[in-house]
Write an enzyme that holds these catalytic residues in place. Structure first.
Site, PDB file in Angstrom:
ATOM      1  N   ARG A 173      13.581  22.093   9.813  1.00 49.53           N
ATOM      2  CA  ARG A 173      12.772  23.224  10.715  1.00 49.53           C
ATOM      3  C   ARG A 173      12.716  24.392   9.486  1.00 49.53           C
ATOM      4  NH1 ARG A 173      15.103  21.480  15.200  1.00 49.53           N
ATOM      5  NH2 ARG A 173      13.863  20.639  16.486  1.00 49.53           N
ATOM      6  N   ASP A 202      12.206  15.696  11.560  1.00 54.14           N
ATOM      7  CA  ASP A 202      11.835  16.362  13.150  1.00 54.14           C
ATOM      8  C   ASP A 202      10.312  16.635  13.073  1.00 54.14           C
ATOM      9  OD1 ASP A 202      12.138  17.851  15.584  1.00 54.14           O
ATOM     10  OD2 ASP A 202      14.208  17.835  15.096  1.00 54.14           O
ATOM     11  N   HIS A 276      10.774  14.125  18.559  1.00 55.45           N
ATOM     12  CA  HIS A 276      11.043  14.988  17.417  1.00 55.45           C
ATOM     13  C   HIS A 276      10.406  13.936  16.149  1.00 55.45           C
ATOM     14  CE1 HIS A 276      13.650  17.964  19.108  1.00 55.45           C
ATOM     15  NE2 HIS A 276      13.954  17.068  19.925  1.00 55.45           N
ATOM     16  N   GLU A 342      15.387  14.338  23.704  1.00 56.62           N
ATOM     17  CA  GLU A 342      14.356  15.161  24.225  1.00 56.62           C
ATOM     18  C   GLU A 342      13.144  14.179  23.893  1.00 56.62           C
ATOM     19  OE1 GLU A 342      15.574  19.601  24.047  1.00 56.62           O
ATOM     20  OE2 GLU A 342      15.203  18.751  21.914  1.00 56.62           O
ATOM     21  N   TRP A 408      25.877  16.470  23.346  1.00 55.26           N
ATOM     22  CA  TRP A 408      25.350  17.523  22.893  1.00 55.26           C
ATOM     23  C   TRP A 408      24.824  18.485  24.162  1.00 55.26           C
ATOM     24  CZ3 TRP A 408      20.377  20.072  23.675  1.00 55.26           C
ATOM     25  CH2 TRP A 408      19.565  18.982  24.022  1.00 55.26           C
ATOM     26  N   GLU A 483      15.589  26.457  13.159  1.00 56.02           N
ATOM     27  CA  GLU A 483      14.385  27.013  13.594  1.00 56.02           C
ATOM     28  C   GLU A 483      14.475  28.784  13.113  1.00 56.02           C
ATOM     29  OE1 GLU A 483      15.961  25.104  15.479  1.00 56.02           O
ATOM     30  OE2 GLU A 483      14.516  23.865  16.982  1.00 56.02           O
TER      31      GLU A 483
HETATM   32  C1  ACM Z   1      19.560  18.500  20.368  1.00 56.48           C
HETATM   33  O1  ACM Z   1      20.113  19.618  20.322  1.00 56.48           O
HETATM   34  N1  ACM Z   1      18.391  18.300  20.773  1.00 56.48           N
HETATM   35  C2  ACM Z   1      20.154  17.269  20.124  1.00 56.48           C
END
Ligand code: ACM
Ligand code: ZN
Length: 624
Positions: A173, A202, A276, A342, A408, A483
């Site tokens: 990021r 990512d 990602h 995700e 996580w 980020e």
């Molecule tokens: C994560 O925070 N997406 C692993």
């Protein structure tokens, strides 16, 4: 009377398992050691001080020479490193590998003995000696006192609670230079953190050179330059050049790996797939289900996270085989992190190639398709002699046979994985994400969502959740997503001192954890950070404000502080408070008629401690 006192001391020491608990308070050590016994006297560092190693092996010579170089500015002369057969040399710091292993110490443990004539560090392995040196460094005062550098006489026996003591840095990021990464690793090692999880890819950038795939770093490592607040940025204009970013060459990677290795930090590289993966997809448009050309994300306000790798595309597996075989060669550690988090399922649902794959493989849904993918990747890693780690989404559709899970989204994934017999690393977002604020937004001014995660909160986090078999918990890790971390200085600020708390909860025995006892030891590190120009956060000193509703339905103001010993002063009249303003005591404050804002500061021993908090009272009421 003297005899009674002596008897009491002996009994007390025995009762406490043979070490003096009081003594630990006065040693500025982080993480707290397992057993500490303070003795009378001190070892004086002088121009006669030398380092003696036994046996004379290359690894030992190297850690001894690094330590000698660190001592030299303090002593003001060269510190000799030698191999010496004299039994009891004077004025020496002796680094000795045990002839016969001491079972208590394990691999990473050490004993440290400081007497007026010599300092001896013993361990079963060189890594233990390295940790003994890190403890000794913390016992050496930052500055001379009365022209001398005196080390308190002491005996220490020490070894870690958890094997995996990790920090993650997201270099996608925002890109961080290899020099900064080395500095970050150096600081970690000083506090016995031993896993550096390097989030290398990512949606916002691919950061590692892969031979034979120049697209990944010619295209995937670069995005259009945008400055301001992430997630508000505009898409590229027509013809706009992607000039912002960077990557590490394989030479850079080898340099960082070697640097980390000398500090006994294992690097776990992460290639985040199949979600990602936009930087990969921007480099190879056919890699995505849509086969469209996308841009590397520069923090765009409109872009869905469901742009994923096509799992029906065999060429993706071929590319990933090449990538992981190079990653496996570059990084000597046994783990490779493959992300897995995700990954949106929408593209897969609509993609004929993905659907064909599901039909051929008898996969009932897209979760099983994801699981099929992760299992194939695990085979690739295993064939390269590596083990797979992934975020807890890799549980969906069934875990790969040997996978280690990094939990996580809370601890549920970790508990489930452990029940299935898999190893787990705890890294829950609410407890260990360093991108979260560590104090009041109005003071911190760092844009970060979610909960406030103070140093004290990390200190209070127990990595072993109820219902989990400890034998499957490798340890825990704090993660710095970047980020909103646009500079190296901010990366340090978000990391320290919270990573000190992390270090202690992962290394020290649970019975030793005590926040009030930790605070002065943490503060003892601040001059060291200052000396090393490490930007640590002073948030522990700031006032903490909240509200309560009284019986009459009136909103009242409550203050507290993260550490003991601070006084709080406040004003309602647009005057910067000092220690002559109203002092807050324990009772909630009634807001005076007409007041719109409150300003507050903290003092300790009559001196300003925390930063000025200013807040509008309506804003305060709206806060949860
Ligand atoms: C994560 O925070 N997406 C692993
Ligand atoms: Zn597809």
């Amino acid at each position: 009377m003297k005899k009674i006192l002596l008897l009491f001391i002996v009994l007390f020491t025995v009762w406490n398992g043979g070490f003096c608990v009081f003594a630990q308070d006065s040693l500025p050590l982080i993480p707290q050691a397992v057993e500490v016994n303070i003795l009378n006297g001190a070892f004086l560092l002088s121009s006669k001080t030398r380092i003696i190693i036994s046996p004379a092996n290359e690894e030992l010579v190297q850690i001894a020479q690094t330590f000698a170089a660190e001592l030299e500015p303090l002593i003001g002369s060269k510190v000799e490193v030698s191999f010496d057969s004299i039994k009891e040399p004077k004025q020496a710091i002796i680094l000795r590998l045990n002839d016969r292993p001491n079972a208590t110490l394990g691999t990473e443990g050490y004993t440290l003995l400081v007497s007026p004539t010599r300092i001896t560090i013993s361990a079963n392995k060189t890594v233990g000696l390295f940790y003994g040196i890190q403890s000794l460094r913390q016992l050496i005062p930052v500055e001379k006192q009365n022209g001398q550098t005196a080390v308190q006489c002491v005996t220490i026996t020490d070894y870690p609670h958890y094997a995996w003591r990790g920090l993650m840095l997201d270099v996608s990021r925002h890109f961080f230079s290899k020099e900064f990464v080395k500095r970050y690793i150096d600081q970690m090692a000083k506090y016995k953190l031993n896993v550096f999880h390097w989030h290398l890819t990512d949606n916002q950038g691919w950061r590692i050179e892969i031979k034979g795939m120049p697209e990944l770093t010619n295209i995937g490592a670069w995005r259009v330059p945008r400055t301001g607040k992430y997630w508000t940025f505009e898409f590229p204009e027509s013809g706009e050049k992607a000039t912002d970013g960077g990557f590490y060459t394989q030479e850079d990677i080898r340099e960082v790996v070697e640097y980390a290795g000398k500090r006994f930090v294992n690097i776990v590289p992460e290639i985040d797939i199949p979600g990602h993966s936009l930087a990969f997809i921007a480099s190879f448009p056919e890699a995505c289900c849509t086969q469209k050309q996308y841009h590397v994300n520069a923090g765009f306000s409109h872009e869905k996270d469901d742009i994923v790798l096509c799992l029906g595309n065999e060429d993706n597996f071929k590319k990933l085989e090449i990538i992981f075989s190079q990653i496996a060669t570059l990084f000597p550690g046994k783990y490779i992190h493959i992300g897995g988090d995700e990954a949106g399922k929408e593209f897969w649902k609509k993609c004929p190639r993905c659907q064909k794959r599901m039909a051929e493989e008898g996969l009932k849904n897209e979760e099983e398709l994801q699981s099929y993918f992760i299992k194939r990747i695990e085979k690739i890693l295993n064939s390269n002699g590596k083990k797979l780690v992934g975020w807890d989404e890799i549980l969906e559709g069934g875990l790969a046979p040997e996978a280690t899970v990094m939990s996580w989204r809370g601890v549920k994934g970790g508990i489930t994985a452990a029940k299935e017999g898999h190893n787990v690393i705890m890294s829950p977002g609410d407890n260990l994400y360093l991108n979260q604020l560590q104090g009041d937004l109005n003071i911190e001014r760092v844009y970060a969502g979610g909960v406030i995660l103070r140093t004290a909160d990390i200190y209070g986090y127990d990595p072993l959740p109820e219902g989990m078999d400890a034998k499957h918990l490798l340890g825990a890790q704090a993660n710095l997503w970047s980020e909103f971390v646009a500079s190296p200085r901010l990366a340090e600020y978000m990391t320290w001192p919270r990573a000190l708390a992390l270090s202690e909860i992962l290394w020290s025995p649970k019975s030793h954890l005590n926040w009030d006892n930790f605070v002065p030891r943490m503060e003892a590190q601040f001059p060291r950070f200052e000396q090393a120009h490490v930007n640590y956060a002073p948030s522990i000193y700031d006032p903490i404000i909240s509200t309560v509703i009284d019986q009459d339905g009136q909103t009242k103001i409550v203050f507290k502080t993260e550490i003991k010993g601070l006084k709080i002063y406040y004003t309602f009249n647009y005057t910067v408070p000092d220690n002559f303003a109203e002092e807050y005591h324990n009772d909630p404050l009634t807001v005076p008629k007409g007041a719109t804002d409150i300003w507050a500061v903290t003092y300790r021993n009559g001196k300003p401690a925390g930063r000025l908090l200013t807040i509008n009272l309506e804003e305060l009421k709206r806060r949860k």
